[in-house]
Write an enzyme that holds these catalytic residues in place. Structure first.
Site, PDB file in Angstrom:
ATOM      1  N   ASP A  57       0.843  -1.199   0.000  1.00  0.00           N
ATOM      2  CA  ASP A  57       0.000   0.000   0.000  1.00  0.00           C
ATOM      3  C   ASP A  57       0.877   1.248   0.000  1.00  0.00           C
ATOM      4  O   ASP A  57       1.464   1.606   1.015  1.00  0.00           O
ATOM      5  CB  ASP A  57      -0.881  -0.010   1.256  1.00  0.00           C
ATOM      6  N   TYR A  62       3.478   9.509  -0.288  1.00  0.00           N
ATOM      7  CA  TYR A  62       4.367   8.834   0.682  1.00  0.00           C
ATOM      8  C   TYR A  62       5.843   8.915   0.295  1.00  0.00           C
ATOM      9  O   TYR A  62       6.711   8.686   1.152  1.00  0.00           O
ATOM     10  CB  TYR A  62       4.020   7.338   0.835  1.00  0.00           C
ATOM     11  N   LYS A  92      -2.466   5.879  -4.360  1.00  0.00           N
ATOM     12  CA  LYS A  92      -3.573   6.809  -4.074  1.00  0.00           C
ATOM     13  C   LYS A  92      -3.368   8.168  -4.713  1.00  0.00           C
ATOM     14  O   LYS A  92      -2.229   8.648  -4.816  1.00  0.00           O
ATOM     15  CB  LYS A  92      -3.714   6.999  -2.551  1.00  0.00           C
ATOM     16  N   HIS A 125      -7.431   9.397  -2.097  1.00  0.00           N
ATOM     17  CA  HIS A 125      -6.815   9.354  -0.761  1.00  0.00           C
ATOM     18  C   HIS A 125      -7.703  10.006   0.312  1.00  0.00           C
ATOM     19  O   HIS A 125      -7.840   9.484   1.418  1.00  0.00           O
ATOM     20  CB  HIS A 125      -5.446  10.051  -0.819  1.00  0.00           C
TER      21      HIS A 125
HETATM   22  N1  LIG Z   1      -5.348   6.021   3.591  1.00  0.00           N
HETATM   23  C1  LIG Z   1      -4.836   6.782   4.526  1.00  0.00           C
HETATM   24  O1  LIG Z   1      -5.223   7.946   4.729  1.00  0.00           O
HETATM   25  C2  LIG Z   1      -3.747   6.237   5.391  1.00  0.00           C
HETATM   26  C3  LIG Z   1      -3.360   6.910   6.550  1.00  0.00           C
HETATM   27  C4  LIG Z   1      -2.359   6.358   7.333  1.00  0.00           C
HETATM   28  C5  LIG Z   1      -1.766   5.157   6.955  1.00  0.00           C
HETATM   29  N2  LIG Z   1      -2.145   4.537   5.799  1.00  0.00           N
HETATM   30  C6  LIG Z   1      -1.516   3.264   5.361  1.00  0.00           C
HETATM   31  O2  LIG Z   1      -1.626   2.322   6.404  1.00  0.00           O
HETATM   32  C7  LIG Z   1      -0.320   1.838   6.743  1.00  0.00           C
HETATM   33  C8  LIG Z   1      -0.292   1.419   8.194  1.00  0.00           C
HETATM   34  O3  LIG Z   1      -0.683   2.469   9.056  1.00  0.00           O
HETATM   35  P1  LIG Z   1       0.346   3.264   9.977  1.00  0.00           P
HETATM   36  O4  LIG Z   1       1.701   3.199   9.363  1.00  0.00           O
HETATM   37  O5  LIG Z   1      -0.255   4.586  10.219  1.00  0.00           O
HETATM   38  O6  LIG Z   1       0.317   2.500  11.342  1.00  0.00           O
HETATM   39  P2  LIG Z   1       0.404   1.026  11.953  1.00  0.00           P
HETATM   40  O7  LIG Z   1       0.625   0.006  10.884  1.00  0.00           O
HETATM   41  O8  LIG Z   1      -0.742   0.902  12.874  1.00  0.00           O
HETATM   42  O9  LIG Z   1       1.703   1.147  12.863  1.00  0.00           O
HETATM   43  C9  LIG Z   1       2.990   1.255  12.353  1.00  0.00           C
HETATM   44  C10 LIG Z   1       3.944   1.456  13.528  1.00  0.00           C
HETATM   45  O10 LIG Z   1       3.894   0.328  14.402  1.00  0.00           O
HETATM   46  C11 LIG Z   1       5.187  -0.274  14.533  1.00  0.00           C
HETATM   47  N3  LIG Z   1       4.982  -1.727  14.512  1.00  0.00           N
HETATM   48  C12 LIG Z   1       4.623  -2.507  13.472  1.00  0.00           C
HETATM   49  N4  LIG Z   1       4.493  -3.792  13.845  1.00  0.00           N
HETATM   50  C13 LIG Z   1       4.768  -3.835  15.169  1.00  0.00           C
HETATM   51  C14 LIG Z   1       4.794  -4.872  16.126  1.00  0.00           C
HETATM   52  N5  LIG Z   1       4.527  -6.127  15.790  1.00  0.00           N
HETATM   53  N6  LIG Z   1       5.131  -4.552  17.410  1.00  0.00           N
HETATM   54  C15 LIG Z   1       5.429  -3.272  17.764  1.00  0.00           C
HETATM   55  N7  LIG Z   1       5.401  -2.232  16.897  1.00  0.00           N
HETATM   56  C16 LIG Z   1       5.072  -2.514  15.604  1.00  0.00           C
HETATM   57  C17 LIG Z   1       5.972   0.207  13.320  1.00  0.00           C
HETATM   58  O11 LIG Z   1       7.342   0.292  13.602  1.00  0.00           O
HETATM   59  P3  LIG Z   1       8.449  -0.614  12.810  1.00  0.00           P
HETATM   60  O12 LIG Z   1       8.378  -0.260  11.368  1.00  0.00           O
HETATM   61  O13 LIG Z   1       9.729  -0.190  13.447  1.00  0.00           O
HETATM   62  O14 LIG Z   1       8.102  -2.054  13.100  1.00  0.00           O
HETATM   63  C18 LIG Z   1       5.378   1.600  13.076  1.00  0.00           C
HETATM   64  O15 LIG Z   1       6.007   2.562  13.901  1.00  0.00           O
HETATM   65  C19 LIG Z   1       0.602   3.001   6.348  1.00  0.00           C
HETATM   66  O16 LIG Z   1       1.956   2.607   6.239  1.00  0.00           O
HETATM   67  C20 LIG Z   1      -0.039   3.399   5.041  1.00  0.00           C
HETATM   68  O17 LIG Z   1       0.323   2.495   4.014  1.00  0.00           O
HETATM   69  C21 LIG Z   1      -3.141   5.045   5.036  1.00  0.00           C
END
Ligand SMILES: NC(=O)c1ccc[n+]([C@@H]2O[C@H](COP(=O)([O-])OP(=O)(O)OC[C@H]3O[C@@H](n4cnc5c(N)ncnc54)[C@H](OP(=O)(O)O)[C@@H]3O)[C@@H](O)[C@H]2O)c1
Length: 327
Positions: A57, A62, A92, A125
């Site tokens: 994704d 990004y 997106k 997005h």
């Molecule tokens: N459509 C939208 O508006 C939108 C908005 C936000 C995000 N997104 C998408 O959704 C994806 C995921 O969301 P997000 O990045 O906001 O948050 P998330 O996946 O909830 O959390 C990511 C964070 O958690 C840590 N992490 C991951 N696995 C872990 C585990 N098993 N134990 C402890 N910590 C862990 C990661 O660090 P490490 O990398 O160091 O493991 C990172 O700091 C984004 O990368 C993006 O592709 C979309």
């Protein structure tokens, strides 16, 4: 073919979208801060493919499309995948391009950066339009313009008909905005990608999307733990911590499994090899009804309100307006 590849189908199930195309239920998030250099990112994405991820994704905003494209080329070269068709790549449309005539050029630019001929999924997005040419994130509030939901969606449909993307969908749309879009759509969105986790369970949107045949896909499934836009509402939640300890799972695994059992898909970001492996080990066990009931007790609040899109004279004058009261 390695063992990892042979086990791939068992490890990340796929669902069939309303377009008829299949999507792996877990995707790797490609947004992060701070962002590693392109070469390092490329190797992180190849690692993810070696560990069984097939769904990625990314987004125009990004800054990871180029690295992901290089990773796809590398994975093909070293035989981690045999063909590009094995992957499910989402990108997106950013708000500065959310205008009928800008959609196709924006998608072409995305495909150019990825070095691909088509996307699997292209999402709007945000239901937000920002003046073309404005800064991606640091735009002035008076550069936020009215969003033409029907015109923008029509251009998305055209891109899909032309074959530049297999499916089209939405991100950060409420029930009200989806209803409005469906009034004129000839191709329905396959997915609505929204913030969803145990701390913001999307109790209104999930049944609504299910009824419309639209798959909810959770972003920030771990509450973006450790990120500038993140919270500790998921990873430090005492109920999840207790459940994880009693089941010999990690808190992250319980949080991700809960989303899967809601009938939603999820995008989880980890650029760490061990955590990225851990995050997909959620398919050979389950949460009981009693455990799911305990998760229902968790207090609810949105992590990301979208304040950057709010202005007293703009199209969204309050967070309530952006989310149509669902806050
Ligand atoms: N459509 C939208 O508006 C939108 C908005 C936000 C995000 N997104 C998408 O959704 C994806 C995921 O969301 P997000 O990045 O906001 O948050 P998330 O996946 O909830 O959390 C990511 C964070 O958690 C840590 N992490 C991951 N696995 C872990 C585990 N098993 N134990 C402890 N910590 C862990 C990661 O660090 P490490 O990398 O160091 O493991 C990172 O700091 C984004 O990368 C993006 O592709 C979309």
């Amino acid at each position: 073919m390695s063992d990892k590849m042979e086990n791939f189908d068992e490890r990340i199930p796929e669902i069939v979208l309303n377009s008829g195309h299949k999507m792996p239920v877990v995707g790797l998030g490609c947004a992060g801060h701070p962002m590693p250099q392109v070469e390092q990112l490329e190797s992180i994405f190849v690692d993810a493919m070696e560990n069984g991820y097939r769904h990625f994704d990314t987004a125009a905003c990004y800054g990871t499309e180029e690295a992901l494209g290089k990773a796809v080329a590398k994975a093909l070269e070293i035989g981690v995948i045999k063909s590009r068709d094995e992957l499910f790549i989402t990108s997106k449309l950013w708000c500065t391009e959310a205008d009928h005539d800008l959609v196709h050029p924006a998608l072409k630019q995305t495909l150019g950066k990825l070095g691909l001929e088509y996307l699997d999924l292209y999402l709007i997005h945000w239901p937000v339009r920002v003046k073309h040419g404005a800064s991606t994130f640091n735009f002035a509030k008076d550069e936020i313009l009215p969003f033409d939901i029907h015109g923008t969606w029509k251009a998305m449909e055209e891109c899909s008909i032309l074959g530049f993307t297999k499916s089209i969908g939405l991100s950060n749309f409420t029930c009200e905005k989806i209803s409005k879009l469906l009034e004129n759509a000839t191709i329905p969105p396959v997915v609505n990608q929204v913030e969803m986790n145990v701390g913001w369970q999307q109790r209104k949107l999930v049944p609504f999307c299910k009824e419309k045949g639209i798959r909810v896909c959770a972003w920030s499934p771990l509450g973006a733990y450790g990120n500038s836009w993140g919270t500790n509402a998921v990873m430090e939640n005492p109920i999840l911590q207790e459940l994880a300890a009693s089941k010999s799972k990690t808190v992250a695994q319980v949080a991700l499994r809960w989303i899967y059992q809601q009938g939603a898909s999820l995008i989880v970001k980890s650029f760490n090899k061990e955590r990225m492996k851990q995050n997909i080990q959620i398919f050979d066990w389950e949460l009981t009804e009693e455990e799911m009931d305990r998760i229902l007790q968790i207090p609810q609040s949105r992590g990301f309100g979208g304040d950057m899109f709010i202005h007293p004279t703009g199209p969204y004058k309050s967070v309530e307006e952006l989310w149509d009261g669902d806050i």
